[in-house]
Design a protein around this motif. Structure first.
Motif, PDB file in Angstrom:
ATOM      1  N   LYS A 380       0.837  -1.190   0.000  1.00 13.33           N
ATOM      2  CA  LYS A 380       0.000   0.000   0.000  1.00 13.33           C
ATOM      3  C   LYS A 380       0.876   1.246   0.000  1.00 13.33           C
ATOM      4  CE  LYS A 380      -2.335  -1.190   3.658  1.00 13.33           C
ATOM      5  NZ  LYS A 380      -3.315  -1.141   4.778  1.00 13.33           N
ATOM      6  N   LEU A 381       0.577   2.195  -0.879  1.00 15.87           N
ATOM      7  CA  LEU A 381       1.403   3.383  -1.012  1.00 15.87           C
ATOM      8  C   LEU A 381       1.304   4.268   0.224  1.00 15.87           C
ATOM      9  CD1 LEU A 381       3.257   5.100  -2.751  1.00 15.87           C
ATOM     10  CD2 LEU A 381       1.229   6.158  -3.776  1.00 15.87           C
ATOM     11  N   PHE A 382       0.088   4.482   0.714  1.00 17.22           N
ATOM     12  CA  PHE A 382      -0.100   5.407   1.826  1.00 17.22           C
ATOM     13  C   PHE A 382      -0.340   4.656   3.130  1.00 17.22           C
ATOM     14  CE2 PHE A 382      -1.353   7.902  -1.956  1.00 17.22           C
ATOM     15  CZ  PHE A 382      -0.336   8.845  -1.897  1.00 17.22           C
ATOM     16  N   ALA A 383       0.598   3.812   3.480  1.00 18.45           N
ATOM     17  CA  ALA A 383       0.588   3.112   4.764  1.00 18.45           C
ATOM     18  C   ALA A 383       2.017   3.070   5.274  1.00 18.45           C
ATOM     19  CB  ALA A 383       0.025   1.705   4.630  1.00 18.45           C
ATOM     20  N   CYS A 384       2.171   3.113   6.595  1.00 22.63           N
ATOM     21  CA  CYS A 384       3.505   3.027   7.173  1.00 22.63           C
ATOM     22  C   CYS A 384       4.113   1.669   6.830  1.00 22.63           C
ATOM     23  CB  CYS A 384       3.448   3.216   8.687  1.00 22.63           C
ATOM     24  SG  CYS A 384       5.046   2.995   9.505  1.00 22.63           S
ATOM     25  N   ALA A 385       5.334   1.659   6.334  1.00 24.66           N
ATOM     26  CA  ALA A 385       5.973   0.422   5.896  1.00 24.66           C
ATOM     27  C   ALA A 385       6.274  -0.517   7.047  1.00 24.66           C
ATOM     28  CB  ALA A 385       7.263   0.741   5.144  1.00 24.66           C
ATOM     29  N   ILE A 386       6.234  -0.023   8.304  1.00 22.36           N
ATOM     30  CA  ILE A 386       6.506  -0.870   9.465  1.00 22.36           C
ATOM     31  C   ILE A 386       5.221  -1.245  10.187  1.00 22.36           C
ATOM     32  CG2 ILE A 386       7.603  -0.953  11.747  1.00 22.36           C
ATOM     33  CD1 ILE A 386       9.859   0.729  10.573  1.00 22.36           C
ATOM     34  N   CYS A 387       4.491  -0.260  10.701  1.00 22.23           N
ATOM     35  CA  CYS A 387       3.323  -0.606  11.527  1.00 22.23           C
ATOM     36  C   CYS A 387       2.046  -0.738  10.715  1.00 22.23           C
ATOM     37  CB  CYS A 387       3.141   0.420  12.650  1.00 22.23           C
ATOM     38  SG  CYS A 387       2.644   2.058  12.089  1.00 22.23           S
ATOM     39  N   GLN A 388       2.078  -0.375   9.419  1.00 19.03           N
ATOM     40  CA  GLN A 388       0.971  -0.576   8.479  1.00 19.03           C
ATOM     41  C   GLN A 388      -0.254   0.296   8.737  1.00 19.03           C
ATOM     42  OE1 GLN A 388       1.375  -2.720   5.658  1.00 19.03           O
ATOM     43  NE2 GLN A 388       3.439  -2.438   6.472  1.00 19.03           N
ATOM     44  N   ILE A 389      -0.152   1.319   9.602  1.00 20.13           N
ATOM     45  CA  ILE A 389      -1.296   2.211   9.782  1.00 20.13           C
ATOM     46  C   ILE A 389      -1.454   3.060   8.533  1.00 20.13           C
ATOM     47  CG2 ILE A 389      -0.997   2.268  12.290  1.00 20.13           C
ATOM     48  CD1 ILE A 389       0.061   5.139  11.938  1.00 20.13           C
ATOM     49  N   ASP A 390      -2.703   3.382   8.196  1.00 24.56           N
ATOM     50  CA  ASP A 390      -2.964   4.211   7.034  1.00 24.56           C
ATOM     51  C   ASP A 390      -2.488   5.637   7.288  1.00 24.56           C
ATOM     52  OD1 ASP A 390      -4.122   2.173   5.551  1.00 24.56           O
ATOM     53  OD2 ASP A 390      -6.096   2.511   6.440  1.00 24.56           O
ATOM     54  N   LEU A 391      -1.940   6.259   6.254  1.00 25.39           N
ATOM     55  CA  LEU A 391      -1.424   7.613   6.352  1.00 25.39           C
ATOM     56  C   LEU A 391      -2.241   8.545   5.472  1.00 25.39           C
ATOM     57  CD1 LEU A 391       2.373   6.748   5.979  1.00 25.39           C
ATOM     58  CD2 LEU A 391       1.178   7.287   8.106  1.00 25.39           C
ATOM     59  N   GLU A 392      -2.576   9.694   6.017  1.00 25.47           N
ATOM     60  CA  GLU A 392      -3.211  10.718   5.202  1.00 25.47           C
ATOM     61  C   GLU A 392      -2.166  11.325   4.278  1.00 25.47           C
ATOM     62  OE1 GLU A 392      -6.369  11.421   5.173  1.00 25.47           O
ATOM     63  OE2 GLU A 392      -6.925  10.101   6.839  1.00 25.47           O
ATOM     64  N   SER A 393      -2.621  11.954   3.197  1.00 26.82           N
ATOM     65  CA  SER A 393      -1.708  12.589   2.273  1.00 26.82           C
ATOM     66  C   SER A 393      -0.867  13.633   3.006  1.00 26.82           C
ATOM     67  CB  SER A 393      -2.491  13.255   1.138  1.00 26.82           C
ATOM     68  OG  SER A 393      -1.605  13.895   0.249  1.00 26.82           O
ATOM     69  N   GLY A 394       0.443  13.532   2.884  1.00 22.05           N
ATOM     70  CA  GLY A 394       1.342  14.474   3.538  1.00 22.05           C
ATOM     71  C   GLY A 394       1.774  14.071   4.931  1.00 22.05           C
ATOM     72  N   GLN A 395       1.188  13.002   5.483  1.00 24.13           N
ATOM     73  CA  GLN A 395       1.550  12.563   6.832  1.00 24.13           C
ATOM     74  C   GLN A 395       2.826  11.740   6.855  1.00 24.13           C
ATOM     75  OE1 GLN A 395      -1.725  10.380   8.535  1.00 24.13           O
ATOM     76  NE2 GLN A 395      -2.254  12.060   9.902  1.00 24.13           N
TER      77      GLN A 395
END
Length: 446
Positions: A380-395
């Motif tokens: 997933k492009l907009f997820a933390c590569a470690i904890c996998q939480i979804d990230l908002e644009s720019g986060q």
């Protein structure tokens, strides 16, 4: 790790993982008379003797990446050698495998899943360490995690437990030894990050014992947990992936209670011809008789049995031969699109070989999470590569941010980390002070 331990290599004619798997499938169909083929079967056994009760083992011979989908089956085995209490070992046993699987998309094909495993193992180890440290425990643990999918064996390790393979008459070391005494590079990395590495001082100024990290006195450079020692003791694992031949093989996973007493050759020889359960028990018995029960001593033995060999043990020559040229090729990580190209079929080595597919022990998360193999776009492009939480644009924060020589990479290129995981990354790299830490008893060790 010495060249002898790494096994014999030929640095040419690299073969992509997908091609190895296609050859395997073809061989399986041929062996089964064209009826779809069979995978190797596994037989596993465990034995141990406790001194402190801090060794834990995980044996899961039947797992599925997607529940209810037998085609996604694999097996997982792990050994956790705890220290300063069993808290970290217990937590890692309960959460590590799930964290690794959580870092891999569920809709991958088998070859994509195997190619994605090295990156997922790195992220899963770091997530497990990060989550455990929020529990305010101060214990730590070594980890050796083995994932077997057909004839492909993937091992991730931190600490000084080891996994060794005997196949085709040779012994292959599938894990790294993260003791300071074993690696000048790890000593340099920790001191550059702000740690102090030295031996225990006693009255009169004499130095005794193994190299340790201070504060705390830990003799390991990598582990899960150990928050009181400082975050430069990192959970980033050494990862190695091997493709076995159609003759199968035997794996031994054991804690340092075994390896401080026995060489790999002695361990395999003393248990030759025994079932995995009896072999594990014999190896532990030999280790304890040799050195005494100085530490928890645990062993897991796994036989990978090809379909044409319906036996409970894998027979091997009595004297393992090294330098036989059996490890013919290995997968080289590339930084260009060339890694997607297929080699000419005339250059394929013979299929009945033990082949190294992947190996990396670099402590850099930026490098380890930025796989150039064709799995980069599976995550997933907009997820933390470690904890996998979804990230908002720019986060998200790119793992490339702050690189002195980024090359073609730009700060807005992924993968991305959340702020919490970025702080963890910076702490491991010595870019910020670790949380306040208190020393353990000066006599503590791994």
């Amino acid at each position: 790790m010495s060249a002898a331990q790494r096994g014999v290599r030929r640095r040419a004619g690299s073969v992509a993982l997908g091609d190895l798997l296609r050859r395997e499938a073809s061989a399986e169909r041929a062996a089964a008379g064209g009826g779809g083929g069979e995978r190797p079967t596994l037989a596993a056994g465990q034995a141990g003797r406790a001194k402190k009760g801090e060794d834990l083992a995980l044996l899961k011979p039947a797992c599925e990446r997607r529940p209810g989908a037998p085609s996604t089956s694999f097996s997982a085995f792990a050994l956790f050698d705890g220290h300063n209490g069993s808290g970290a070992a217990v937590y890692a046993k309960e959460h590590l495998l799930g964290n690794v699987l959580g870092c891999v998309p569920t809709d991958l094909s088998r070859d994509e899943w195997l190619a994605a495993l090295p990156r997922a193992l790195v992220a899963g180890f770091v997530k497990t360490d990060k989550d455990f440290q929020t529990k305010a425990h101060s214990s730590g643990t070594t980890v050796t995690l083995v994932i077997i999918d057909g004839s492909v064996v993937t091992v991730a390790s931190v600490g000084d437990s080891r996994c060794v393979l005997e196949a085709e008459g040779s012994i292959y070391y599938l894990s790294a030894d993260h003791r300071f005494d074993a690696s000048e590079e790890e000593v340099g990395r920790v001191t550059e990050c702000g740690g102090e590495v030295g031996r225990l001082n006693v009255v009169g100024g004499a130095e005794i014992g193994p190299l340790r990290c201070w504060p705390g006195g830990l003799c390991l450079s990598r582990s899960i947990g150990d928050q009181d020692v400082g975050e430069f003791i990192i959970p980033v694992p050494y990862v190695k992936q091997m493709k076995l031949s159609n003759s199968g093989g035997r794996l031994i996973i054991a804690s340092d209670g075994v390896w401080d007493a026995l060489t790999a050759e002695v361990a395999f020889n003393c248990a030759r011809g025994l079932s995995p359960e009896a072999a594990a028990d014999q190896i532990v018995k030999e280790a304890v008789e040799s050195k005494g029960l100085r530490d928890d001593t645990t062993c897991i033995v796994i036989d990978i049995i090809p379909p044409e060999k319906p036996k409970s043990t894998v027979e091997s020559p009595k004297t393992p031969g090294k330098g036989l040229g059996l490890l013919k090729s290995f997968f080289l990580r590339k930084t260009t699109s060339d890694s997607l190209s297929l080699p000419d079929k005339d250059n394929y080595p013979e299929p009945n070989l033990v082949e190294e597919v992947f190996e990396d022990g670099c402590p850099s998360l930026s490098r380890r999470l930025n796989s150039e193999y064709p799995v980069r776009n599976m995550f997933k492009l907009f997820a933390c590569a470690i904890c996998q939480i979804d990230l908002e644009s720019g986060q998200g924060i790119s793992i490339h941010e702050g690189l002195s020589k980024p090359g073609k990479l730009r700060p807005w290129d992924g993968p991305f980390l959340c702020h919490s995981c970025q702080e963890k990354k910076e702490a491991m790299e010595g870019k910020r002070h670790s949380r306040d830490s208190s020393s353990r008893n000066s006599g503590s060790s791994e």
